[in-house]
Write an enzyme that holds these catalytic residues in place. Sequence first.
Site, short mmCIF file in Angstrom:
data_model
loop_
_atom_site.label_atom_id
_atom_site.label_comp_id
_atom_site.label_asym_id
_atom_site.label_seq_id
_atom_site.Cartn_x
_atom_site.Cartn_y
_atom_site.Cartn_z
CE LYS C 79 20.07 4.14 -82.87
NZ LYS C 79 20.09 5.37 -83.47
CB SER C 154 20.30 7.65 -80.16
OG SER C 154 20.21 7.66 -81.52
CB SER C 178 21.75 9.42 -83.68
OG SER C 178 21.08 10.14 -82.72
#
Lengths: 483, 98, 481
Positions: C79, C154, C178
């Site tokens: 990420k 997210s 997330s």
Amino acid sequence: MSENDVKKEYETVIGLEVHVELSTRTKIFCGCAATFGAPPNTLVCPVCLGMPGTLPVLNRRVVELAMAVGLALGCDVTRTTRFDRKNYFYPDNPQNYQISQLYLPICRNGWLGIGEGDDERKIRIHELHAEEDAGKLTHDEEGKETLVDYNRAGVPLIEIVTEPDLKNAGEVIAFLEKLRMVIGYLEASDCKLQEGSMRVDVNLSLREVGSEQLGTRTEMKNLNSFRAITRAIDAEAKRQKELLDAGKEILQETRRWDDQKGVSYSMRSKEDAQDYRYFPDPDLPPVVISEEWIQAVREALPEMREERKERFVREYGIPAYDAGVITQSVRLARWFEQTAALGIMPKKVSNWIMGEGLRLLREKEMDPEDVRLSPEHFAALIRMNEEDEITNATAKEVFAKAIDTDLDPKSYVKANGLMTMRDDSLLRETVKRVIAENEKSVADYKNGKEKALGYLVGQTMKAVRGQALPAAVTAMLKEELNA
Amino acid sequence: MISMETLERVGRLAELEIPENQREAARQDLEKMVAFVDVMKELNVKDVEPLYQVTAERAGMQNVLRDDVVTEGGDREALLGNAPKRRGEFASVPKTFA
Amino acid sequence: MKILDLTAVELAERIRRGEIDAMESLEAVFDRISEREEQLHCYLVLDREGARAKARELQKRRSAGEVLGPLAGVPVAVKDNLCTKGMGTTCGSRILENYIPPYDATAVRNLRNADAIILGKTNLDEFGMGNTTESSYFGLTRNPWNEERSAGGSSGGSAAAVASGECYAAIGTDTGGSVRQPASHCGVVGLKPTYGTVSRNGLIAYCSSMDQAGPITKDVRDSAALLSVIASRDPKDATSLQRDDLSFLENIPQDVEGLRIGIPADDSGKGLDPEIREAIWSVATALKERGAVLEEFDLGIMKYVVPAYYTIACGEASSNLERYDGMKYGLRVSAEGLQETYRKTRTAGFGAEVRRRILLGTFALSEGYYDEYYMTAMKVRRLIRDAYDKAFLKYDVLLGPTSPQIAPKLGESGMDPLASYLADVYTVPANLTGMPAMSLPCAMHSTGLPIGVQLTAALFQEKTLFQVGAVWEQIRGKRYE
């Protein structure tokens, strides 16, 4: 009909916030070196630059030194101490927050005495906490930019906050000198105002005599010397008195002292008072300080000034006055002790230090830390003087040269031909010559003018370039003259 | 409940600009969110200790400290390389006062 | 078996044994990326050359007789809020658009040391703030199951990449759900470990007391394997823990006989999709048939978890994001003077959701409001933790939905931020309390989108999650692809 126009009497009330840079090897929250004077931006890493994703990790030595200073100031150590973020935007502050301590400072409720004996006054210390220093900004005069050096960002500081117990500039200076001495003894910092390793902010207000209520106070910054502090305090007390006498109000504000001009200027207006939004730093777990740890730090405290002074009197038989002067600085005290340990009479060592030593430090604007003359070389010098290998005058000359360079006195004296004249016959020749060349003075002496002898001694000394003992010269002259 | 003054002060503290024509919307936004979290006031937290850190205590991790040994320092180019403006060895920022 | 169908553990085993060449699996992933990436937009950065170089190096070392690391040759996506040295790291934000970190996050370094191949950086909601990956400055990510739908957030990019085969496994970060929620929306496994298990050094902070990196994987065994690799006590993170129980693949019971499962009564009432409720109950029932003991109970504090979460998260975030000021790195918008530069830079550099949360957070910390908001939320946090501690005296694991709804349609969530905050109700407790939690695929919704079930365990009890997860996988039969 006119009102009783008696002017009110005021007394000055002063509190101090003193920031001291600790002499640790590394910064408070990262492993960068914390040294002074390195090329810009070379003592930096992602943490102290506040780069994304970085985290602070607390330096153990900072905790120990903060505790040591706190204990030496009679403080209570806070058993669970924590760091808080103080949020404000400024370019010397890479994260735009400073990691400091607000809610649980590491030490609280101490005191430091100023004055001696019956005159001693205890100045109370509200708290002592640790925090990180900011980077350095230099203003570029030509352009519209400011240059940032982050070397200093993250250097550990302790902040010492007093209660408003001080009454005038003299007390403030006495307090700061005592504080410097205590911190110097702990070797926690070199406390140099001019270098910024000690910074003082003065909070000053006026209080009506007899009243319990404190007046509005102002904070004064940019005080870079004891002289500036004194002048600033006197000026601010005067400024506030004039305002109050004129019936005006004192604005609570921060003022910046300009020592060149001898005035202070308002820095920030309090309408837009800074809201620092302090909250506990989530990246740093609390530090739990055990009784054992406190004991260990207490036991590791070096012999402090009072004890050392008494011990010097006891062990070395020097007068209390001498001991008092020498123990003002732990470096001087150590210098004394190490030199005396080499077999030199303690009183001689203390005389040298108190006399020539202190004079030279003042003249050369040196701190005791800057003394380079080693105990061995110091001892050698004193011995050479004792054994008349060099005259007093020569000894002083060599001392002045060696105090900041640690040259070897023996080699120096030899190389420069400064040994006392030993050869009696050469001296006698010179004496005879001086007598021959100064008939008038000889006559005067013979006629009872003692002063003339002094003149002849002077001439002889000049002729041998000082390298004879005045007593020997005097004796020899008398001999020759009376012959 | 959230005044325009509060919104503006918060914006100043956060160094964010809120254009004139967006201010009322931003104020309402903030007000709604504050009202949303206000429900917490229903709970009696008078004698409750705040829970700032969730695991250190439970994992017996106290006093996470570092030795005073130099381990970092100084690849200036790598570190300052991202600075928007440089002046040789320094980072350059708009002029500050005092 | 098709090479892309292998799990990360299976692939690593074969590469280490020399049965598969690391380049082969890597190229299969690149082919899949060519097929789908243009629509899905999982990646912000793809480092093909670096990945190939690593694959070649691994093959060379293997031929030389070296034993390769536990994730040898496994193509992993990271990420984009985890720092990768020399590789752009943006946090999905304009303010870090050209930022290149000078160091690797510890979790990333651990992956490299295990011989994983870092493919690139995945898309995310800006600074981790969001649950649909629509707030990224660099465009949104689509759900591989239905490209009109969000991949969740997210860590949407990471979850979509795993689900679509664009990587074998991924690392996301979880502050309010997330990792778990996008895993749920994409039909894969997402784990948030106990807070402090994975070092936060290099994890660009959103909410420091809650952020945790976690694996997003095809199955439970992969999840355990990835966690073992990325977890470590890190001297650079004072909140990271020493855990000696990280060999999660071993000694995990193969059944749930006698396991006590608590099912929190859903007192947030409306909003839970009935199909999801049904799916959760069928998981519970199946586990009961295998010997688990079920009990519904009332946690009593669900109403307060989302408000407490947002107050704390926004408060800490408002401070963590102060460093983005245009002075040392990142975007700088030229302006007159210092303050103008700060304001213009930050206003232009941060998106609307980030600015909204900074304002709320600044408010919660500000003078006059600190006690009422931030401090109160921290106290409520303790009450929430107390409620969970009490539950874990009676139960070994808690079971419930990961998300009240399936993946939303793209473009719909921006309407009402508060409504979308409420969707975090099931996931935020694990962040507030630090407890580990995992989302597992459990059923398909009638709309063709995955439903996830969430398991929560007491602090340090990841092994219970792996235990129950593995049993559920057995029951469910096959993996999704």
